[in-house]
Scaffold this active site. Structure first.
Site, PDB file in Angstrom:
ATOM      1  N   HIS A 128      43.821  36.958  35.318  1.00  0.00           N
ATOM      2  CA  HIS A 128      43.336  36.835  36.682  1.00  0.00           C
ATOM      3  C   HIS A 128      42.473  38.020  37.108  1.00  0.00           C
ATOM      4  O   HIS A 128      42.851  39.157  36.901  1.00  0.00           O
ATOM      5  CB  HIS A 128      44.518  36.671  37.643  1.00  0.00           C
ATOM      6  CG  HIS A 128      44.121  35.998  38.905  1.00  0.00           C
ATOM      7  ND1 HIS A 128      43.593  36.680  39.973  1.00  0.00           N
ATOM      8  CD2 HIS A 128      44.142  34.700  39.285  1.00  0.00           C
ATOM      9  CE1 HIS A 128      43.317  35.825  40.942  1.00  0.00           C
ATOM     10  NE2 HIS A 128      43.645  34.627  40.562  1.00  0.00           N
ATOM     11  N   PRO A 129      41.326  37.757  37.703  1.00  0.00           N
ATOM     12  CA  PRO A 129      40.361  38.837  37.953  1.00  0.00           C
ATOM     13  C   PRO A 129      40.562  39.659  39.213  1.00  0.00           C
ATOM     14  O   PRO A 129      39.871  40.648  39.402  1.00  0.00           O
ATOM     15  CB  PRO A 129      39.028  38.086  38.053  1.00  0.00           C
ATOM     16  CG  PRO A 129      39.392  36.762  38.606  1.00  0.00           C
ATOM     17  CD  PRO A 129      40.747  36.433  38.044  1.00  0.00           C
ATOM     18  N   CYS A 130      41.485  39.259  40.105  1.00  0.00           N
ATOM     19  CA  CYS A 130      41.408  39.887  41.431  1.00  0.00           C
ATOM     20  C   CYS A 130      41.822  41.350  41.458  1.00  0.00           C
ATOM     21  O   CYS A 130      41.548  42.042  42.412  1.00  0.00           O
ATOM     22  CB  CYS A 130      42.161  39.082  42.481  1.00  0.00           C
ATOM     23  SG  CYS A 130      43.937  39.152  42.301  1.00  0.00           S
ATOM     24  N   LYS A 131      42.483  41.851  40.394  1.00  0.00           N
ATOM     25  CA  LYS A 131      42.842  43.269  40.413  1.00  0.00           C
ATOM     26  C   LYS A 131      41.839  44.133  39.642  1.00  0.00           C
ATOM     27  O   LYS A 131      42.016  45.327  39.516  1.00  0.00           O
ATOM     28  CB  LYS A 131      44.231  43.474  39.782  1.00  0.00           C
ATOM     29  CG  LYS A 131      45.374  42.947  40.607  1.00  0.00           C
ATOM     30  CD  LYS A 131      45.672  43.870  41.783  1.00  0.00           C
ATOM     31  CE  LYS A 131      47.050  43.713  42.360  1.00  0.00           C
ATOM     32  NZ  LYS A 131      47.195  42.486  43.142  1.00  0.00           N
ATOM     33  N   THR A 132      40.798  43.501  39.122  1.00  0.00           N
ATOM     34  CA  THR A 132      39.861  44.232  38.275  1.00  0.00           C
ATOM     35  C   THR A 132      39.266  45.446  38.971  1.00  0.00           C
ATOM     36  O   THR A 132      39.206  46.535  38.410  1.00  0.00           O
ATOM     37  CB  THR A 132      38.732  43.300  37.779  1.00  0.00           C
ATOM     38  OG1 THR A 132      39.312  42.195  37.104  1.00  0.00           O
ATOM     39  CG2 THR A 132      37.775  44.026  36.868  1.00  0.00           C
TER      40      THR A 132
END
Lengths: 184, 275
Positions: A128-132
């Protein structure tokens, strides 16, 4: 084009093309592909063969895509046996190193889930990308502070890749810092 | 005079009469009768078909049952797409009821995501809501909410509770007083004629000169074939929730009123029906 983008699509494309240059030099298989119909969300993929059990060979396919919603790259991957049978999520989990498993299980947003590939329309696994931005921001800030050139894709992939079995050769990082010293 | 709020109710309570038939090659101990159900347009197949599953499993042996999946005229149905979108895109030109075939074996691994539990549907739904808010508010509104608010969105959808859902969702539909709308509009455009599953791009609700963008402006920019040719007989219909909104409709209004519960506008481009 948006000026206020943290990591806009053009920047993504630029870092990818630098990344691909090195990949071509060492021959590890990354490719740049543009979507046939519309020029956007480009993808690259690489294949790496790894042996799981004594007689089973598993083929991994990795794609790096750009998420315009989160303005970060996203790693899509899938794995199959050589006869085409896909690996299930639980098989993928077994391949994740113990030290990463605890971390991933903590947050629903940090985990590996099955998603539809936005260009191919087929099931892939995704981190999942949202913490990148959260883990990339210190990397970028520090590189500015010590005035060191970095390639976002190389840095990002060296953080997320190992979680899912993708290990970047050190030569990628060396290549980037050599570019910097050549530019001086 | 219809209030804008009535539109929200009409969208939420939209239903599609559906007939579920067991695939003929499934092994049964007795004849399987078809099962009829009104499907909520705004929900997801695997969330609302427990009764369908139970009905068919009654005439099958345990060992012949594995993961359920649905198909329409040979096309596996993606459970992670809202029901209304699937219908508009694939079946809106056919007569009602919508005839869906039910399968319990040979899961099409290359076409469909697995749906191991209700938790998987919740995770997918919340992931879409989060992405929509990343576009609308740089994730500020969704991140400021407590876990119980996120849960309330999901429970509202799962239990068909309009008021429960909108008590929270209305916050996702607000924008700062000094702005004219959301930062970007969450939308996806679907066509069966293209390889790519959908088109999604960054698009602002208001132009640089302050003029509100319309549905027509969006399509012209990201999917011009949808409204081609501009002069003359259009080839395609542009459908959301089973209707064709006027192309002059402001995009901001569409986003606030015709989005699905996941806060995305899911738009179908389908060939025009010839009488």
């Amino acid at each position: 084009m948006e000026e206020d983008e943290f990591f806009g699509e053009k920047t993504f494309q630029h870092h990818c093309s630098e990344f691909i240059k090195h990949s071509q030099q060492i021959g590890d298989g990354w490719e740049w592909r543009s979507s046939k119909e519309v020029l956007e969300v480009p993808l690259d993929d690489a294949e790496a063969t790894e042996t799981a059990a004594a007689s089973e060979v598993i083929k991994y396919e990795y794609h790096v895509l750009y998420s315009s919603s989160y303005q970060v790259p996203v790693l899509y991957f899938r794995a199959s046996f050589l006869d085409g049978r896909p690996l299930a999520l639980k098989d993928i989990w077994e391949g994740v190193h113990e030290c990463y498993q605890t971390r991933l299980q903590q947050g629903p947003w940090d985990t590996i889930t099955q998603q539809e590939h936005p260009i191919l329309g087929q099931p892939f696994f995704v981190l999942h990308p949202c913490k990148t931005n959260e883990f990339m921001a210190p990397v970028l800030k520090n590189s500015q502070k010590i005035n060191r050139n970095i390639n976002y894709i190389t840095s990002w992939l060296s953080i997320v890749g190992p979680v899912v079995g993708l290990n970047l050769p050190l030569s990628y990082a060396i290549a980037t810092s050599q570019d910097e010293s050549n530019a001086l | 005079m219809t209030d804008d709020k009535d539109v929200l109710r009409d969208v939420w309570f939209g239903r599609i009469p559906t007939c579920f038939t067991l695939y003929q090659d499934e092994i049964t101990e007795r004849e399987a009768e078809p099962y009829y159900l009104l499907l909520p347009r705004v929900s997801y197949l695997t969330l609302v078909t427990d009764k369908v599953k139970k009905h068919f499993q009654k005439v099958m042996r345990q060992e012949d049952i594995s993961e359920i999946w649905f198909e329409y005229e040979g096309t596996p149905l993606k459970w992670h797409y809202p029901i209304g979108l699937l219908f508009d895109l694939l079946a809106s030109s056919s007569a009602l009821p919508w005839n869906i075939t039910v399968h319990f074996k040979s899961f099409p691994e290359k076409d469909l995501l697995h749906c191991p539990s209700k938790d998987a549907i919740e995770a997918h739904f919340m992931s879409c809501v989060k992405e929509a808010d990343a576009l609308k508010h740089k994730s500020q509104v969704i991140n400021e909410m407590q876990k119980k608010d996120h849960k309330q969105l999901w429970m509202g959808l799962q239990n068909d509770r309009f008021d429960q859902f909108w008590a929270i969702n209305r916050k996702l539909m607000e924008y700062p007083a000094e702005e004219n709308g959301f930062r970007y509009i969450p939308f996806r455009i679907y066509q069966t004629t293209t390889e790519r599953p959908f088109i999604q791009k960054l698009f602002r609700p208001v132009a640089a000169d302050g003029q509100p963008h319309t549905l027509g402006d969006l399509l012209k920019e990201v999917c011009p074939s949808a409204i081609a040719p501009e002069d003359g007989e259009r080839r395609n219909q542009v459908m959301i929730h089973g209707i064709e909104p006027m192309l002059e409709t402001p995009l901001q209004w569409l986003s606030e009123h015709l989005s699905y519960p996941d806060n995305f506008l899911h738009i179908s481009i389908i060939p025009k029906q010839t009488e």
